[in-house]
Write an enzyme that holds these catalytic residues in place. Sequence first.
Site, short mmCIF file in Angstrom:
data_model
loop_
_atom_site.label_atom_id
_atom_site.label_comp_id
_atom_site.label_asym_id
_atom_site.label_seq_id
_atom_site.Cartn_x
_atom_site.Cartn_y
_atom_site.Cartn_z
N ASN A 196 0.85 -1.19 0.00
CA ASN A 196 0.00 0.00 0.00
C ASN A 196 0.89 1.24 0.00
O ASN A 196 2.11 1.14 -0.03
CB ASN A 196 -0.96 -0.02 1.19
N ASP B 238 -4.46 -6.43 4.67
CA ASP B 238 -5.60 -7.25 5.12
C ASP B 238 -5.63 -8.61 4.44
O ASP B 238 -6.21 -9.57 4.96
CB ASP B 238 -6.92 -6.52 4.82
N LYS C 15 9.86 -16.30 -10.93
CA LYS C 15 9.03 -15.24 -11.49
C LYS C 15 7.92 -15.82 -12.36
O LYS C 15 8.15 -16.67 -13.22
CB LYS C 15 9.89 -14.29 -12.31
N PHE D 146 -4.99 3.03 14.43
CA PHE D 146 -5.11 4.03 13.37
C PHE D 146 -6.05 3.51 12.30
O PHE D 146 -6.09 2.30 12.05
CB PHE D 146 -3.74 4.31 12.74
N LYS E 21 -14.67 0.67 14.63
CA LYS E 21 -13.41 -0.03 14.84
C LYS E 21 -12.95 0.10 16.28
O LYS E 21 -12.40 -0.85 16.87
CB LYS E 21 -12.35 0.56 13.90
N LYS F 41 -12.64 -3.61 18.22
CA LYS F 41 -11.30 -4.07 18.50
C LYS F 41 -10.85 -3.77 19.94
O LYS F 41 -9.70 -3.97 20.29
CB LYS F 41 -10.32 -3.48 17.49
#
Length: 401
Positions: A209, A278, A288, A322, A336, A340
């Site tokens: 990301n 995730d 490859k 975060f 969240k 959590k």
Amino acid sequence: MLAGTKIVLGVAGGIAAYKACALTSKLTQQGAVVKVIMTKSATEFISPLTFQALSRNAVYTDTFDEKDLEKIAHIDLADWADCFIIAPATANTIGKFANGIGDDMLSTTILATTSPVYIAPSMNVNMYSHPSVVANMKILDGYGYRFIEPGNGYLACGWVGKGRLEEPETIIQVVDQDLLTNQLFAGKKVLVTAGPTREKVDPVRFFSNHSSGKMGFALAEEAARLGADVTLIAGPVQLPTPTNVARIDVESAEEMYQAVNSYYDDQDIVIKAAAVADYRPINTYQEKIKKKTGNLTIEMERTKDILKELGTKKQGQFLVGFAAETTNVLDYGKAKLVSKNLDAIVINDITVEGAGFTTDTNQVWYLNREGKEHLLPLASKRDIARQLLLIIDQEIKDESK
């Protein structure tokens, strides 16, 4: 906090050097031990004898003038100081510091110190806004130097605007407050995660990301400044390790999971700023994957939810998560926070200009489990980090009442 504090005052060559005399006097009156370094240009404005009389210590003007033959003066001063104050800091001096130039007593000593450095600029308003000066100040900010912004007013050159050296009382107030807050986390263990993870597909490809790690690294740096024993678990990023921070490098979500769990139990505060993947490929390849005609399908599986597991097994840790969101940011953040079992969550709306993964600035919401909400307006990530840590400190104190 200034009583007994060892301060090196660097005086550069500007007309505002006369204010450094008052600063020296006021610091000494408050019990600080002050040693002054003057640049050659500074001695054109003020005599070293003036600072010697006010500080009751020898004044340093020449790198090669060794006052104690058993010591190298600039190294000894760099190690001796609890902090440095550069007032006035000219454009020339700022440029030297930013570019690693050590050609006089002040610049070589600054290069050798690991103590906090406070820079109080003083110059013409147009000089202060010149792109090269702005760029140099940004570099120093990135090094962790603290700037005491100049005031607006009539300047010696005849211009009116920003560039006037801040008053000695304000400079002292900033340093005094910093010294006070720098003890807030003394004795506390803080664990911070930062950056992205990479989930391998084959030897040349991976899923990841846009996280740069800048926010997490700023949190680790500021926590260490506040006196904490900091462990930073970092994904693959190209950032230098903050001073006084123990860094552990990981790559995948599984490696992040293992590292976090190995340190979690004895932490006081855990801040999970990392953007952990995730999902990861179910199958990975040792060679490859060759390009073929048509589409390629890669089946993915969920990674372990590190934050949720930490929330399930926490025993006294103050746990902060975060969340990077693009829509309904507060609603997703609140959900969240509850699901959590967090003590607080920091929500980052990455659609806000100047906020997000790769920027040097950020704007965030801080929510706690009692429903309190704090919006921290756009500021540097270091400033945001410090604000967040001060809020966390207050919440821990409130809980213990």
